[in-house]
Scaffold this motif. Structure first.
Motif, PDB file in Angstrom:
ATOM      1  N   UNK A   1      27.974 -23.482 -14.471  1.00 56.36           N
ATOM      2  CA  UNK A   1      29.232 -23.316 -13.732  1.00 56.36           C
ATOM      3  C   UNK A   1      30.239 -24.386 -14.132  1.00 56.36           C
ATOM      4  N   UNK A   2      29.784 -25.641 -14.187  1.00 52.47           N
ATOM      5  CA  UNK A   2      30.700 -26.717 -14.557  1.00 52.47           C
ATOM      6  C   UNK A   2      31.245 -26.523 -15.967  1.00 52.47           C
ATOM      7  N   UNK A   3      30.367 -26.149 -16.889  1.00 52.56           N
ATOM      8  CA  UNK A   3      30.800 -25.935 -18.270  1.00 52.56           C
ATOM      9  C   UNK A   3      31.746 -24.744 -18.365  1.00 52.56           C
ATOM     10  N   UNK A   4      31.448 -23.670 -17.614  1.00 49.08           N
ATOM     11  CA  UNK A   4      32.331 -22.501 -17.637  1.00 49.08           C
ATOM     12  C   UNK A   4      33.708 -22.816 -17.085  1.00 49.08           C
ATOM     13  N   UNK A   5      33.768 -23.576 -15.981  1.00 55.12           N
ATOM     14  CA  UNK A   5      35.060 -23.965 -15.427  1.00 55.12           C
ATOM     15  C   UNK A   5      35.844 -24.811 -16.412  1.00 55.12           C
ATOM     16  N   UNK A   6      35.123 -25.659 -17.143  1.00 56.44           N
ATOM     17  CA  UNK A   6      35.805 -26.489 -18.130  1.00 56.44           C
ATOM     18  C   UNK A   6      36.360 -25.676 -19.282  1.00 56.44           C
ATOM     19  N   UNK A   7      35.587 -24.705 -19.778  1.00 56.77           N
ATOM     20  CA  UNK A   7      36.051 -23.886 -20.892  1.00 56.77           C
ATOM     21  C   UNK A   7      37.186 -22.960 -20.473  1.00 56.77           C
ATOM     22  N   UNK A   8      37.176 -22.493 -19.222  1.00 58.97           N
ATOM     23  CA  UNK A   8      38.240 -21.600 -18.737  1.00 58.97           C
ATOM     24  C   UNK A   8      39.457 -22.376 -18.241  1.00 58.97           C
ATOM     25  N   UNK A   9      39.413 -23.701 -18.322  1.00 61.90           N
ATOM     26  CA  UNK A   9      40.506 -24.562 -17.886  1.00 61.90           C
ATOM     27  C   UNK A   9      40.828 -24.383 -16.400  1.00 61.90           C
ATOM     28  N   UNK A  10      39.817 -23.988 -15.607  1.00 61.63           N
ATOM     29  CA  UNK A  10      40.031 -23.813 -14.177  1.00 61.63           C
ATOM     30  C   UNK A  10      39.798 -25.100 -13.406  1.00 61.63           C
ATOM     31  N   UNK A  11      39.118 -26.034 -14.004  1.00 61.58           N
ATOM     32  CA  UNK A  11      38.860 -27.328 -13.364  1.00 61.58           C
ATOM     33  C   UNK A  11      38.633 -28.370 -14.446  1.00 61.58           C
ATOM     34  N   UNK A  12      39.004 -29.581 -14.104  1.00 59.51           N
ATOM     35  CA  UNK A  12      38.781 -30.679 -15.048  1.00 59.51           C
ATOM     36  C   UNK A  12      37.675 -31.562 -14.476  1.00 59.51           C
ATOM     37  N   UNK A  13      36.512 -31.425 -15.060  1.00 59.95           N
ATOM     38  CA  UNK A  13      35.340 -32.179 -14.597  1.00 59.95           C
ATOM     39  C   UNK A  13      34.923 -33.115 -15.721  1.00 59.95           C
ATOM     40  N   UNK A  14      34.941 -34.429 -15.484  1.00 60.69           N
ATOM     41  CA  UNK A  14      34.566 -35.365 -16.557  1.00 60.69           C
ATOM     42  C   UNK A  14      33.179 -35.049 -17.112  1.00 60.69           C
ATOM     43  N   UNK A  15      33.109 -34.997 -18.416  1.00 56.65           N
ATOM     44  CA  UNK A  15      31.850 -34.712 -19.088  1.00 56.65           C
ATOM     45  C   UNK A  15      31.584 -33.244 -19.281  1.00 56.65           C
ATOM     46  N   UNK A  16      32.367 -32.353 -18.634  1.00 59.98           N
ATOM     47  CA  UNK A  16      32.163 -30.913 -18.757  1.00 59.98           C
ATOM     48  C   UNK A  16      33.420 -30.181 -19.239  1.00 59.98           C
ATOM     49  N   UNK A  17      34.511 -30.907 -19.392  1.00 62.29           N
ATOM     50  CA  UNK A  17      35.757 -30.302 -19.864  1.00 62.29           C
ATOM     51  C   UNK A  17      36.037 -30.761 -21.291  1.00 62.29           C
ATOM     52  N   UNK A  18      36.805 -29.958 -21.976  1.00 65.24           N
ATOM     53  CA  UNK A  18      37.226 -30.278 -23.345  1.00 65.24           C
ATOM     54  C   UNK A  18      36.043 -30.432 -24.299  1.00 65.24           C
ATOM     55  N   UNK A  19      34.976 -29.691 -24.051  1.00 64.06           N
ATOM     56  CA  UNK A  19      33.823 -29.696 -24.952  1.00 64.06           C
ATOM     57  C   UNK A  19      33.910 -28.516 -25.904  1.00 64.06           C
ATOM     58  N   UNK A  20      33.371 -28.703 -27.096  1.00 63.51           N
ATOM     59  CA  UNK A  20      33.274 -27.580 -28.013  1.00 63.51           C
ATOM     60  C   UNK A  20      32.170 -26.647 -27.548  1.00 63.51           C
ATOM     61  N   UNK A  21      32.227 -25.406 -28.049  1.00 68.53           N
ATOM     62  CA  UNK A  21      31.261 -24.415 -27.598  1.00 68.53           C
ATOM     63  C   UNK A  21      29.834 -24.833 -27.923  1.00 68.53           C
ATOM     64  N   UNK A  22      29.622 -25.378 -29.116  1.00 64.10           N
ATOM     65  CA  UNK A  22      28.257 -25.749 -29.485  1.00 64.10           C
ATOM     66  C   UNK A  22      27.729 -26.866 -28.594  1.00 64.10           C
ATOM     67  N   UNK A  23      28.655 -27.756 -28.109  1.00 66.12           N
ATOM     68  CA  UNK A  23      28.222 -28.823 -27.215  1.00 66.12           C
ATOM     69  C   UNK A  23      27.772 -28.267 -25.859  1.00 66.12           C
ATOM     70  N   UNK A  24      28.514 -27.271 -25.350  1.00 71.76           N
ATOM     71  CA  UNK A  24      28.101 -26.645 -24.085  1.00 71.76           C
ATOM     72  C   UNK A  24      26.764 -25.930 -24.246  1.00 71.76           C
ATOM     73  N   UNK A  25      26.635 -25.189 -25.369  1.00 69.15           N
ATOM     74  CA  UNK A  25      25.352 -24.531 -25.621  1.00 69.15           C
ATOM     75  C   UNK A  25      24.231 -25.554 -25.763  1.00 69.15           C
ATOM     76  N   UNK A  26      24.551 -26.680 -26.385  1.00 67.21           N
ATOM     77  CA  UNK A  26      23.560 -27.743 -26.563  1.00 67.21           C
ATOM     78  C   UNK A  26      23.062 -28.246 -25.206  1.00 67.21           C
ATOM     79  N   UNK A  27      24.000 -28.479 -24.267  1.00 65.52           N
ATOM     80  CA  UNK A  27      23.608 -28.961 -22.934  1.00 65.52           C
ATOM     81  C   UNK A  27      22.722 -27.936 -22.232  1.00 65.52           C
ATOM     82  N   UNK A  28      23.103 -26.653 -22.315  1.00 61.42           N
ATOM     83  CA  UNK A  28      22.337 -25.608 -21.634  1.00 61.42           C
ATOM     84  C   UNK A  28      20.962 -25.386 -22.254  1.00 61.42           C
TER      85      UNK A  28
END
Length: 536
Positions: free
Chosen positions: A274-301
């Motif tokens: 959820x945090x990563x999705x909100x960051x990618x959709x620019x719906x919320x700015x959460x430190x550590x979960x916003x402005x990440x590249x797609x591979x980084x989000x996939x890496x975390x998951x």
């Protein structure tokens, strides 16, 4: 005539008491070399799986963004996956071999401990409890000291490795999964005591079931003669249902434990998603979960499940801990029981008698008067004073009883066991004289096959083998009720052979057989508790 009574000091049993068996500490010592290798392999597997997750996330991210996927990235992903599978296979093999080695060695040590027990203490053990302990408990203890210990070590090392890897992309994501760790550890502590109590109850229920079953097998002829099979079947069924209920109760808590772990793992991954999705959709700015590249989000998951995998593995092994601790306690209670003290028989302690070099000595008296106790003292199998002589060494006697040792092999091998080279004609004559060659239940004569421990023999057959063996061995003979529970013809054959042996060697028998005692050179009558009557 009266036998002289002399005071004899009692042996110091405490000085000869063996050290505690300590099954758990012994198993831990045996498991130490294999456990180190197993933990190392599991750590390598975890590192390789993390590496595969990283390369797979990078490759998938570039592919989804329409970017070129480097060949080295695909090759590295395949190599890491293959290496992780191989490390996992090697770890499972090592765990199985280590647990087998520990259980085998522990069973051997337990067998040696049993062989050192005094005869009276060994006979006091429950047959069912003994079977359970020697068959089930070593495996349960091995699973505890190898599988569970490895899972415990990896529960500390595995999440730490995953958290370190997560920090390279987002330390906030690493902190989020770390915050859920104390909750799971607290839950392990809460359910641990409940699982332990259920495991103890399960172990006791199985011990009672095994003891009852062994007792019913022993008394099966009486049950059949009394037409009580239906009643006994119902009793065994009740015990079996009780054991099944205890087992289901233990498994229910273990499964609930694993379910809670899966819940927390799924919850944390869902929060990350959820945090990563909100960051990618620019719906919320959460430190550590916003402005990440797609591979980084996939890496975390992909790394998050690896963080929780050791906890899941530990929860699967948690019941092994409870069962192993219960098994270790049960095995220690079995092997560390105090010596069974024989009934106080002061007359035996005061007895002084010079036994002849040859002849037949009969010990008679009612049950409980000390006949078998005196015989075991003569053999050195039980502490106490032997009459006018030191206990005989094992290599100086031939023991005759219904529980005499019978090795696996042919009848000829059983009769000549430990008797050295024996002439075939003499062996056949002795076997025929004692009625073994005419026994319809031993077809094949001297080549009749006997199972390990004489499992396919009756008590009378086992006793006759012991009598024939005593005839072949030039040793003093000690016989405990050698004609009991034999038919008239067989009992007469046993009497004749014992009298024949007594012409050359000393034969001492504890018996209720009046015909045998009437033929004795010396009769020790233990009928009176304050004195021993002897007739020569």
């Amino acid at each position: 005539m009266k036998i002289a009574a002399v005071p004899v000091p009692s042996p110091d049993l405490a000085a000869s008491a063996p050290a505690a068996f300590e099954a758990l500490s012994t198993a831990e010592r045996l498991a130490r070399p294999g456990l180190r290798g197993l933990v190392a392999l599991q750590a390598v597997r975890t590192a390789l799986r993390l590496g595969f997750a990283a390369t797979a996330a990078m490759a998938a991210g570039r592919l989804m963004m329409g970017e070129a996927v480097y060949p080295w990235l695909v090759a590295g992903m395949i190599v890491l996956l293959a290496a992780a599978c191989f490390a996992g296979y090697a770890a499972e093999r090592m765990q199985a071999s280590s647990e087998n080695a520990v259980s085998t060695r522990l069973r051997t040590l337990a067998g040696e401990r049993l062989s050192e027990m005094p005869a009276r203490q060994l006979q006091s053990l429950s047959t069912g409890a003994l079977i359970v302990s020697m068959q089930r408990h070593p495996e349960s203890i091995a699973a505890l000291v190898v599988g569970h210990r490895a899972a415990s070590a990896m529960m500390a090392a595995g999440p730490l490795l995953a958290a370190i890897v997560l920090c390279f992309v987002s330390w906030q994501a690493a902190l989020l999964v770390l915050c859920l760790t104390p909750v799971m550890i607290l839950f392990f502590a809460l359910v641990g005591d409940a699982i332990r109590r259920r495991a103890d109850a399960q172990e006791h229920a199985f011990g009672r079931l095994a003891g009852q079953f062994a007792d019913r097998v022993r008394t099966l002829p009486t049950i059949l003669a009394s037409h009580a099979t239906a009643t006994e079947e119902a009793k065994l069924g009740q015990r079996l249902e009780g054991y099944a209920g205890k087992t289901i109760g233990l498994l229910r808590i273990a499964f609930a434990n694993a379910g809670i772990i899966d819940f927390f793992a799924s919850l944390s991954i869902a929060i990350l998603a959820v945090f990563l999705g909100l960051g990618h959709l620019k719906l919320a700015t959460i430190p550590g979960f916003s402005n990440l590249e797609l591979w980084q989000s996939l890496f975390i998951l992909m790394i998050a499940p690896e963080y929780f995998a050791p906890f899941r593995r530990f929860s699967e092994q948690y019941h092994a801990k409870a069962e192993g601790l219960a098994a270790a306690d049960a095995l220690d209670r079995l092997l560390d029981g105090g010596p069974v003290v024989a009934k106080a028989l002061p007359v035996l302690d005061r007895l002084s008698l010079a036994l002849p070099a040859h002849g037949l000595v009969a010990i008679v008296g009612p049950s409980g008067s000390g006949k078998s106790t005196l015989l075991r003292r003569l053999a050195g199998l039980e502490p106490g004073a032997a009459p006018g002589t030191h206990p005989l060494a094992a290599e100086e006697i031939a023991w005759i009883s219904t529980d005499a040792y019978v090795p696996e092999g042919t009848l000829a091998e059983a009769i000549s066991w430990n008797a050295g080279a024996v002439d075939r004609n003499r062996l056949e004559n002795v076997a025929r004289a004692i009625g073994l060659l005419d026994d319809a239940l031993l077809p094949g004569g001297l080549v009749a096959w006997l199972d390990k421990g004489g499992a396919n023999l009756s008590g009378g057959q086992r006793l006759r083998i012991a009598v024939a063996r005593a005839q072949l061995r030039g040793r003093t003979v000690l016989a405990d009720e050698p004609t009991a529970k034999l038919d008239r013809e067989t009992a007469e054959a046993v009497r004749h052979m014992l009298l024949e042996i007594s012409g050359e060697r000393l034969v001492v028998v504890a018996t209720h057989d009046r015909d045998l005692s009437a033929a004795a050179d010396i009769v020790l009558d233990l009928t009176h508790g304050d004195a021993v009557e002897a007739a020569a």
